[in-house]
Design a protein around this motif. Structure first.
Motif, mmCIF file in Angstrom:
data_model
loop_
_atom_site.group_PDB
_atom_site.id
_atom_site.type_symbol
_atom_site.label_atom_id
_atom_site.label_comp_id
_atom_site.label_asym_id
_atom_site.label_seq_id
_atom_site.Cartn_x
_atom_site.Cartn_y
_atom_site.Cartn_z
ATOM 1 N N SER A 1 -1.214 -12.279 -12.678
ATOM 2 C CA SER A 1 -1.661 -11.309 -13.679
ATOM 3 C C SER A 1 -0.829 -10.031 -13.621
ATOM 4 O O SER A 1 0.025 -9.852 -12.753
ATOM 5 N N ALA A 2 -1.121 -9.132 -14.554
ATOM 6 C CA ALA A 2 -0.416 -7.852 -14.603
ATOM 7 C C ALA A 2 -0.768 -6.968 -13.410
ATOM 8 O O ALA A 2 -0.044 -6.026 -13.104
ATOM 9 N N TYR A 3 -1.880 -7.253 -12.732
ATOM 10 C CA TYR A 3 -2.220 -6.523 -11.499
ATOM 11 C C TYR A 3 -1.169 -6.790 -10.427
ATOM 12 O O TYR A 3 -0.651 -5.878 -9.783
ATOM 13 N N TRP A 4 -0.849 -8.063 -10.238
ATOM 14 C CA TRP A 4 0.212 -8.419 -9.287
ATOM 15 C C TRP A 4 1.516 -7.753 -9.703
ATOM 16 O O TRP A 4 2.272 -7.261 -8.872
ATOM 17 N N ALA A 5 1.789 -7.776 -10.992
ATOM 18 C CA ALA A 5 3.035 -7.201 -11.509
ATOM 19 C C ALA A 5 3.141 -5.723 -11.148
ATOM 20 O O ALA A 5 4.202 -5.245 -10.729
ATOM 21 N N ALA A 6 2.050 -4.986 -11.329
ATOM 22 C CA ALA A 6 2.064 -3.554 -11.038
ATOM 23 C C ALA A 6 2.327 -3.294 -9.559
ATOM 24 O O ALA A 6 3.150 -2.446 -9.204
ATOM 25 N N VAL A 7 1.625 -4.037 -8.694
ATOM 26 C CA VAL A 7 1.822 -3.844 -7.253
ATOM 27 C C VAL A 7 3.239 -4.222 -6.844
ATOM 28 O O VAL A 7 3.898 -3.510 -6.082
ATOM 29 N N ASN A 8 3.731 -5.355 -7.339
ATOM 30 C CA ASN A 8 5.093 -5.786 -7.013
ATOM 31 C C ASN A 8 6.144 -4.792 -7.491
ATOM 32 O O ASN A 8 7.210 -4.657 -6.894
ATOM 33 N N THR A 9 5.866 -4.116 -8.590
ATOM 34 C CA THR A 9 6.814 -3.139 -9.142
ATOM 35 C C THR A 9 6.733 -1.813 -8.399
ATOM 36 O O THR A 9 7.749 -1.287 -7.933
ATOM 37 N N PHE A 10 5.539 -1.258 -8.265
ATOM 38 C CA PHE A 10 5.392 0.069 -7.674
ATOM 39 C C PHE A 10 5.720 0.081 -6.182
ATOM 40 O O PHE A 10 6.298 1.046 -5.678
ATOM 41 N N CYS A 11 5.349 -0.976 -5.455
ATOM 42 C CA CYS A 11 5.630 -1.015 -4.022
ATOM 43 C C CYS A 11 7.126 -1.164 -3.732
ATOM 44 O O CYS A 11 7.557 -0.969 -2.589
ATOM 45 N N SER A 12 7.908 -1.503 -4.750
ATOM 46 C CA SER A 12 9.357 -1.591 -4.574
ATOM 47 C C SER A 12 9.987 -0.209 -4.426
ATOM 48 O O SER A 12 11.104 -0.089 -3.916
ATOM 49 N N LEU A 13 9.308 0.819 -4.893
ATOM 50 C CA LEU A 13 9.826 2.187 -4.818
ATOM 51 C C LEU A 13 9.556 2.770 -3.433
ATOM 52 O O LEU A 13 8.449 2.663 -2.903
ATOM 53 N N ARG A 14 10.544 3.402 -2.861
ATOM 54 C CA ARG A 14 10.478 3.827 -1.469
ATOM 55 C C ARG A 14 9.502 4.973 -1.229
ATOM 56 O O ARG A 14 9.038 5.157 -0.100
ATOM 57 N N ASP A 15 9.232 5.771 -2.236
ATOM 58 C CA ASP A 15 8.379 6.942 -2.020
ATOM 59 C C ASP A 15 7.050 6.836 -2.769
ATOM 60 O O ASP A 15 6.477 7.840 -3.179
ATOM 61 N N VAL A 16 6.558 5.599 -2.942
ATOM 62 C CA VAL A 16 5.278 5.359 -3.622
ATOM 63 C C VAL A 16 4.321 4.662 -2.664
ATOM 64 O O VAL A 16 4.725 3.777 -1.900
ATOM 65 N N HIS A 17 3.048 5.070 -2.697
ATOM 66 C CA HIS A 17 1.992 4.356 -1.991
ATOM 67 C C HIS A 17 0.985 3.882 -3.033
ATOM 68 O O HIS A 17 0.500 4.684 -3.833
ATOM 69 N N VAL A 18 0.689 2.595 -3.035
ATOM 70 C CA VAL A 18 -0.206 2.010 -4.023
ATOM 71 C C VAL A 18 -1.604 1.832 -3.432
ATOM 72 O O VAL A 18 -1.764 1.275 -2.344
ATOM 73 N N VAL A 19 -2.604 2.315 -4.156
ATOM 74 C CA VAL A 19 -3.998 2.040 -3.830
ATOM 75 C C VAL A 19 -4.519 1.097 -4.908
ATOM 76 O O VAL A 19 -4.510 1.427 -6.096
ATOM 77 N N ALA A 20 -4.948 -0.089 -4.490
ATOM 78 C CA ALA A 20 -5.435 -1.091 -5.445
ATOM 79 C C ALA A 20 -6.946 -1.077 -5.484
ATOM 80 O O ALA A 20 -7.607 -1.266 -4.464
ATOM 81 N N ASP A 21 -7.508 -0.840 -6.664
ATOM 82 C CA ASP A 21 -8.957 -0.849 -6.854
ATOM 83 C C ASP A 21 -9.387 -2.303 -7.021
ATOM 84 O O ASP A 21 -9.625 -2.778 -8.135
ATOM 85 N N ALA A 22 -9.462 -3.023 -5.890
ATOM 86 C CA ALA A 22 -9.649 -4.478 -5.927
ATOM 87 C C ALA A 22 -10.718 -4.918 -4.928
ATOM 88 O O ALA A 22 -10.950 -4.249 -3.919
ATOM 89 N N PRO A 23 -11.398 -6.055 -5.189
ATOM 90 C CA PRO A 23 -12.466 -6.551 -4.317
ATOM 91 C C PRO A 23 -11.971 -6.994 -2.945
ATOM 92 O O PRO A 23 -10.770 -7.202 -2.735
ATOM 93 N N VAL A 24 -12.910 -7.172 -2.040
ATOM 94 C CA VAL A 24 -12.599 -7.666 -0.704
ATOM 95 C C VAL A 24 -11.843 -8.989 -0.802
ATOM 96 O O VAL A 24 -12.285 -9.909 -1.479
ATOM 97 N N GLY A 25 -10.709 -9.060 -0.148
ATOM 98 C CA GLY A 25 -9.949 -10.309 -0.103
ATOM 99 C C GLY A 25 -8.982 -10.509 -1.241
ATOM 100 O O GLY A 25 -7.954 -11.160 -1.073
ATOM 101 N N CYS A 26 -9.275 -9.963 -2.441
ATOM 102 C CA CYS A 26 -8.405 -10.217 -3.585
ATOM 103 C C CYS A 26 -7.010 -9.645 -3.387
ATOM 104 O O CYS A 26 -6.026 -10.184 -3.885
ATOM 105 N N TYR A 27 -6.939 -8.544 -2.656
ATOM 106 C CA TYR A 27 -5.642 -7.917 -2.458
ATOM 107 C C TYR A 27 -4.773 -8.727 -1.505
ATOM 108 O O TYR A 27 -3.564 -8.556 -1.467
#
Length: 469
Positions: free
Chosen positions: A12-38
């Protein structure tokens, strides 16, 4: 009744966002996601598809049934942001399908309490991972561009595309950078890999933009107002790519010289195979492709259009009907299938003799070495080499090899094991790598019983087992 989708091949686009943003060296991603889904996106998918290390710049909110069914996720998000240690990274909060279903919109809360945190609604329920990556890249540029007019740097090329979870991206990116540098141009920016938020604005200053994948990245590239080229496959596309890079960056002569060097050097194995007896096999080779748009299109164009092999089918996975695809594999039985793990499973289900070559995710495979490109001239050499080697391997199966098998007389001789020997066997098996313990144990047991028969014994003892070495 709705149609059942078999073996969904894109995330899904959720995976896409995490895969994209975590590629940047000065970004920290907080995912508003259920237990285990992340876990899938943050740990399992990364570790088992491309050997990407655990994402240290990723934190889940781990929503429970309480937040999802009644209270909402605002308090949980607030607690996570309060506890995050101060770091030299910009925090981006990303929604998941579950948080979107309960209407979690944190814009107002962030504006009032965490003005330095940015919220990105991933639209996980509405877009697949390629659409999500395309929108995420454009959103990042719109959010963090400095707003200043572009200042074109002559002879520079910006590359848009490589993010986590893209098949073979280190090797393909390395090949495209090699070609650009060979033409006399300079790679000014690789986005989002090799970039920070502060580097995003410099992308618009590139004289030429190269989009690595046709699946995503073109929306941002076209909005920059620069000439746009796409990463090439095969011989003719790469020749044209080199010519265009030279022309657009003012390096026409250097590009022409580099192209001649490529023909005499990098491409020499292609000419050798083409002039050799192996070339007679090419028209008989039947292959199929199920992969991303870039690979599906590129493999068909190179192997069929230029090498003369028979393309039985070429499917872009997000639009492929996997039920029909399985039937097509059964009906057409290609010699080679470039695909995903799902396609390898279909081959196993059908007991097919087709040679499977990984060409897309999902799939448990590591593609971090820089010597396995599919793109460019080096990709053409690598692909042709792999196919010819596989053809040689197929020929090996026709060699008149005499196999040593247990005779009927041997089979009647039942070999027993002492308790001490069985205990020793178990200990030896435990020392073998876990993934090979079953085959290791089976082979060791066969060798012990064969030795017992040869020495006229009816029982395997611990002493005999130790003698095997």
């Amino acid at each position: 009744m709705g149609k059942t989708v078999r073996d969904e091949s894109t995330a899904s686009a959720y995976w896409a966002a995490v895969n994209t943003f975590c590629s940047l060296r000065d970004v920290h991603v907080v995912a508003d996601a259920p237990v285990g889904c992340y876990n899938l996106v943050g740990v399992a998918v990364m570790d088992y598809t491309d050997a990407i290390p655990y994402l240290e710049n990723f934190t889940p909110t781990s929503l429970t049934e309480k937040e999802i069914s009644s209270s909402g996720s605002t308090e949980t998000v607030r607690d996570i942001l309060d506890r995050l240690p101060a770091a030299d990274r910009h925090i981006i909060l990303v929604s998941s399908a579950e948080s979107e279903m309960i209407g979690s919109d944190h814009e107002r809360m962030l504006e009032m309490q965490f003005p330095d945190v940015t919220f990105f609604p991933s639209d996980s329920l509405g877009e697949d991972e390629w659409q999500g990556r395309d929108r995420a890249l454009q959103w990042l540029f719109g959010k963090f561009d400095d707003g200043k007019p572009a200042v074109i740097e002559k002879g520079t090329v910006g590359i848009i595309g490589p993010t986590y979870g893209c098949f073979n991206s280190p090797s393909d990116l390395s090949e495209i950078k090699r070609i650009i540098n060979g033409c006399g141009a300079r790679v000014s920016r690789v986005y989002p890999f090799e970039s920070r938020l502060a580097d995003i604005s410099s992308l618009k200053n590139s004289e030429v933009i190269v989009v690595l994948y046709r699946e995503f990245g073109s929306s941002l590239a076209e909005s920059l107002g620069r000439p746009v080229l796409y990463a090439p496959f095969g011989l003719e596309e790469t020749r044209q790519f080199i010519t265009d890079i030279g022309k657009l960056t003012g390096n026409t002569e250097k590009a022409a010289s580099f192209l001649q060097e490529e023909k005499n050097g990098t491409l020499k194995p292609v000419w050798d195979l083409w002039r050799g007896p192996q070339a007679e096999w090419f028209p008989t080779v039947r292959f199929g492709v199920t992969a991303g748009k870039s690979y599906a299109r590129g493999l068909e164009k190179f192997l069929s259009g230029e090498m003369g092999m028979q393309c039985m089918f070429s499917h872009y996975t997000p639009g492929a009907d996997n039920t029909l695809l399985r039937d097509e594999i059964k009906e057409k039985q290609p010699q080679f299938l470039f695909g995903r793990m799902a396609d390898k499973i279909y081959l196993a289900e059908l007991d097919s003799k087709t040679k499977f070559i990984p060409a897309g995710f999902p799939g448990p495979i590591v593609r971090r070495a820089l010597g396995t490109p599919f793109m460019g001239h080096s990709g053409a050499v690598y692909l042709l080499q792999e196919i010819v080697n596989a053809l040689y391997d197929m020929l090996f199966n026709f060699l008149p090899i005499q196999k040593r098998s247990i005779t009927a007389e041997d089979a009647l001789t039942r070999i027993t094991w002492t308790g001490e020997a069985e205990a020793l066997l178990n200990e030896l098996v435990k020392k073998a790598p876990f993934i090979s313990q079953i085959s290791f144990g089976r082979e060791l047991k066969t060798r012990a019983e064969t030795l017992a028969r040869k020495t006229g014994k009816e029982t395997v003892t611990a002493e005999l087992l130790r003698n095997i070495g």
